[in-house]
Design an enzyme around this catalytic site. Structure first.
Site, short mmCIF file in Angstrom:
data_model
loop_
_atom_site.label_atom_id
_atom_site.label_comp_id
_atom_site.label_asym_id
_atom_site.label_seq_id
_atom_site.Cartn_x
_atom_site.Cartn_y
_atom_site.Cartn_z
N SER A 1 9.66 -17.13 24.39
CA SER A 1 8.67 -16.78 25.40
C SER A 1 8.09 -18.04 26.04
O SER A 1 8.81 -18.83 26.63
CB SER A 1 7.60 -15.90 24.75
OG SER A 1 6.70 -15.39 25.70
N HIS B 1 12.00 -14.11 28.18
CA HIS B 1 11.72 -12.76 28.67
C HIS B 1 10.62 -12.84 29.71
O HIS B 1 10.06 -13.90 29.97
CB HIS B 1 11.37 -11.80 27.53
CG HIS B 1 10.10 -12.13 26.81
ND1 HIS B 1 9.62 -11.38 25.76
CD2 HIS B 1 9.17 -13.11 26.98
CE1 HIS B 1 8.48 -11.90 25.32
NE2 HIS B 1 8.18 -12.95 26.05
#
Length: 202
Positions: free
Chosen positions: A101, A126
């Protein structure tokens, strides 16, 4: 029984006797920085302060940021990324363990050609989640329009720094995409994968 942060001896230039300092303090003096937790405002401010201070101290010596982070808040992560681009020294990023992330976003923000992953490291990208911002009430709030703007910002950075087309990055950010070190290298997130049992890189 916890032992706290390990202490190591350090001798200041011109001093005869060494003093005991915590290991991170000692490593910071060698321009080695660590992101070994979730990204939040506190660690973001600490890393920003260290990068700025070390840049003022010597703006010609590179900085090294070791990353083992599951991600965290978007805005503090972007603040770290922006500081890395702002300070004069090159910032090497080194992924050990996991850069997921916002951890992967900070990893890709290292100086191009100076981004490294250890052989068994994992990288995950993501889209930003709605829990990026902590309201004073402690509840997590995010307007859909703001989330879209943040996603566009992150996507543009990944496109610029990986060399991948917009459609590839956009597709990858639709879901959690986990990568090995070599896959992250092929994806342009890191430039080098460390070779085991040697000081060389591939």
């Amino acid at each position: 029984m916890p032992i706290g942060v390990p202490k190591v001896p350090f001798r200041s230039p011109g001093e005869e006797d060494a003093i005991w300092v915590d290991v991170y303090n000692r490593l910071h003096r060698e321009r080695l920085l660590f992101l070994g937790q979730e990204v939040d405002s506190e660690i973001s401010n600490q890393l920003i302060g260290l990068m700025v201070y070390l840049s003022i101290e010597d703006d010609t010596r590179d900085l090294y940021l070791f990353i083992n982070s599951p991600g965290g808040w978007v805005i503090p992560g972007i603040a770290i990324y922006d500081t890395m681009q702002f300070v004069p020294p090159d910032v090497h990023t080194i992924c050990m363990g996991l850069a997921a992330s916002m951890g992967s976003f900070i990893l890709v923000g290292g100086e191009i050609t100076k981004r490294l992953a250890f052989p068994h490291a994992r990288v995950m990208i993501h889209q930003p989640a709605s829990s990026f911002y902590e309201a004073q009430t402690g509840e997590f709030i995010l307007e859909a329009e703001e989330l879209l703007k943040l996603r566009e910002t992150l996507t543009r950075v990944y496109v610029q720094r990986t060399g991948n087309p917009l459609w590839v990055v956009s597709e990858d950010m639709e879901r959690d995409v986990f990568m090995s070190a070599t896959e992250a290298q092929a994806h342009g997130i890191v430039d080098l994968v460390a070779v085991e049992n040697s000081g060389d890189f591939t």
